[in-house]
Every structure is written in structure tokens, then in C-alpha cells.
Design an enzyme around this catalytic site. Structure first.
Site, PDB file in Angstrom:
ATOM      1  N   LYS A 174      31.404  34.880  51.016  1.00  0.00           N
ATOM      2  CA  LYS A 174      31.557  34.256  49.701  1.00  0.00           C
ATOM      3  C   LYS A 174      30.499  34.713  48.706  1.00  0.00           C
ATOM      4  CE  LYS A 174      34.492  30.367  50.869  1.00  0.00           C
ATOM      5  NZ  LYS A 174      34.655  28.917  51.086  1.00  0.00           N
ATOM      6  N   ARG A 217      34.304  28.939  59.902  1.00  0.00           N
ATOM      7  CA  ARG A 217      35.502  29.661  59.464  1.00  0.00           C
ATOM      8  C   ARG A 217      35.063  31.020  58.930  1.00  0.00           C
ATOM      9  NH1 ARG A 217      37.976  30.462  54.718  1.00  0.00           N
ATOM     10  NH2 ARG A 217      40.230  30.489  54.655  1.00  0.00           N
TER      11      ARG A 217
END
Ligand code: 7PM
Length: 276
Positions: A222, A256
Site C-alpha cells: 500500500k 492479507r
């Protein structure tokens, strides 16, 4: 005590678990043909399971900041054939990354074991659908919508705001009939947060763990990692692992990620040390 049931499978969450990300959006596989997409999804699943993933998280809605929203039917058409094919061939927990009630219901019928909703079951009918499936749910915090969430998010008191939101959703979901032991929480890294917000939330993971919930962390590749390292998406693995290692030490147990093997190995060593 920390065993959680995901449909017909159970996982001991005293061990850290890796959730492999499987995107089934059209941009995620190079060519648009349906057969090739399914084939590529199955090959990627097989690889992630060989690498040690405990969950496969299937998402057909691009929730990337600024992404256009996907029609419901289109989302169903993308995700359901993949859920069905994976359930038929592999012994794993299938997680569906969706906010769409009908998809929750259909995915459960085809063998899904977890509902992962970045909107924390806020869509009309989502709580009821999740209850009907009988499956555990992951409730994530998001500020704003995927379209506008990066527009200068402001929090009065970040940790308190996120905690209040998640506990409010827990109350709603519990009142509807989902057991507390079937609820995991996620601070929603990158969903309407600045770098500072994301870092503070990761640092405070223990606050949520202390409330008695399993924590799921989605930080893989991210922007926060890119900002800290000044790194492109392809250069964010080490940084992602640093963030996840930090969250593990603060009690998070489900990670995740795109890069399954390195995380399985890192978490195995960390867990070994912590349990020695
Ligand atoms: C494009 C860009 C597609 C970003 C998808 C994304 C999370 C999640 C996502 C998370 C949980 C991504 C996001 N992120 N579910 N789904 N937690 N529970 O970066 O952080 O993977 S989608």
C-alpha cells in the site's frame, strides 16, 4: 479458544495466518477472456496455497482510491465462478472481499468460509445476508467511500474514532445474530487515512486485540509503504513485511498479502521466537 470456524473448516488462530490476495478484476489478468481468467486465478491460488496461505481472499470490486464502482451483476459474474472452482479443487478457507449481500449468500452456497467487507456490512441488507450465511465476518474501518476517501481525511481522535466505529458495527452485527467469536476486525490501512493515521493505527493494534477480537491487517504494497520508502508498488515487499511484523508483535494474527511465501516464512520465525 482461538479456533475459529469458517464454514466446514476450522483454523487455530493462535498461529499467525496468511491470507493470499486474489484479484479477479479485469485489470488484474492481462487478457479479458473468461476461461483464461479462471485458469489464471486457479494457478495463482495453487501457488499461494503451496506457499502456505491459509485463506484465499477473492475480490471482484476494485476498491482502489478513486476507482469507479462495479455493477452488482458484474461483481457476481467475476467472483462466483472463481469461488466455485477453488472450492471444488482446493482445501482452503475462501474469503470473499465484498459488500454485496447477494454475493455473500451465493458465495457461501458455493463454499466460501469468510465474509470480508471493507464497508463493515453497512450496505442495505448486508448484515441480514451475513447472518444468513452463518459465516464469520471481517469488519473493516473506512473513512468516506473508495471514490473520495483520500480527500484530506480528518479525525477528531483517530484511535478513539476507529474504535468507536468498529465497536458500533460489532454491536449492530451481534444484535442481528452473529456471535462475537465470529467477528474479526481490521483498522483499514489506506482507507481514508494519511501516513500518520496508518502508522498510528498499526502501532495501536494491541488496543483492538485487548478488546478480544482477532485482528486482520491489510497493508500489502500500500501507499503508506511507498511513502515511507519512496518506493514504487513493485518495491514494497520488505516494507510490507516490516509493517506486518510490527502488527504481529502487537497481536494481529491474519495478514492479507500479495507475497505469501516471504510472509509465511517471516511469521513462522517470529512465532517460533515469541513462543520459545
Ligand atoms: C486496488 C487497490 C484494489 C487497493 C484493491 C485494493 C483490504 C481489504 C482491500 C484491507 C481487508 C488492497 C485494496 N484492502 N480487506 N481489501 N483489509 N479486510 O490494497 O486492508 O488490497 S482492497
Amino acid at each position: 479458544m482461538s479456533v475459529m470456524k469458517f464454514g466446514d473448516k476450522s483454523l487455530d488462530l493462535s498461529l499467525p495466518r496468511v491470507m493470499g490476495i486474489l484479484n479477479v478484476t479485469p485489470d488484474s489478468f492481462s487478457d479479458g477472456g473468461k476461461h483464461n481468467t479462471l485458469d489464471a486465478a486457479l494457478r495463482q491460488t495453487e501457488q499461494m496455497l503451496n506457499d502456505g496461505a491459509s485463506f484465499i481472499d477473492i475480490g471482484g470490486e476494485s476498491t482502489r482510491p478513486g476507482a469507479v464502482s462495479v455493477g452488482e451483476q458484474e461483481e457476481l459474474d467475476r467472483v462466483l465462478p472463481v469461488v466455485e472452482a477453488i472450492a471444488k479443487r482446493f482445501d482452503t478457507v475462501i474469503s470473499v472481499d465484498t459488500s454485496t449481500p447477494l454475493l455473500m449468500l451465493e458465495a457461501q452456497r458455493l463454499g466460501a468460509g469468510l465474509i470480508n467487507d471493507v464497508r463493515a456490512l453497512e450496505r442495505d441488507g448486508a448484515v441480514e445476508a451475513a447472518v444468513k450465511t452463518g459465516l464469520p465476518v471481517c469488519l473493516m474501518h473506512m473513512r468516506g467511500t473508495p471514490q473520495d476517501m483520500q480527500n484530506a481525511p480528518i479525525y477528531d481522535e483517530l484511535i478513539a474514532d476507529v474504535e468507536r466505529y468498529l465497536l458500533d458495527r460489532v454491536a449492530v452485527v451481534e444484535a442481528a445474530g452473529i456471535k462475537r467469536e465470529q467477528i474479526m476486525l481490521d483498522p483499514g490501512i489506506g482507507f481514508g487515512k494519511t501516513l500518520h493515521h496508518n502508522a498510528s493505527l498499526l502501532k495501536q493494534t494491541g488496543r483492538f486485540v485487548d478488546l478480544g477480537f482477532e485482528m486482520l491487517i491489510g497493508v500489502s504494497r500500500k501507499t503508506m509503504i511507498g511513502e515511507i520508502l519512496d518506493a514504487s508498488v513493485e518495491e514494497r515487499l520488505s516494507g510490507t513485511m516490516g509493517a506486518n511484523a510490527s502488527a504481529y508483535l502487537k497481536g494481529a494474527r491474519i495478514f492479507r498479502v500479495h507475497d505469501v511465501r516471504p510472509h509465511v516464512e517471516m511469521l513462522k520465525v517470529m512465532h517460533h521466537i515469541e513462543e520459545s
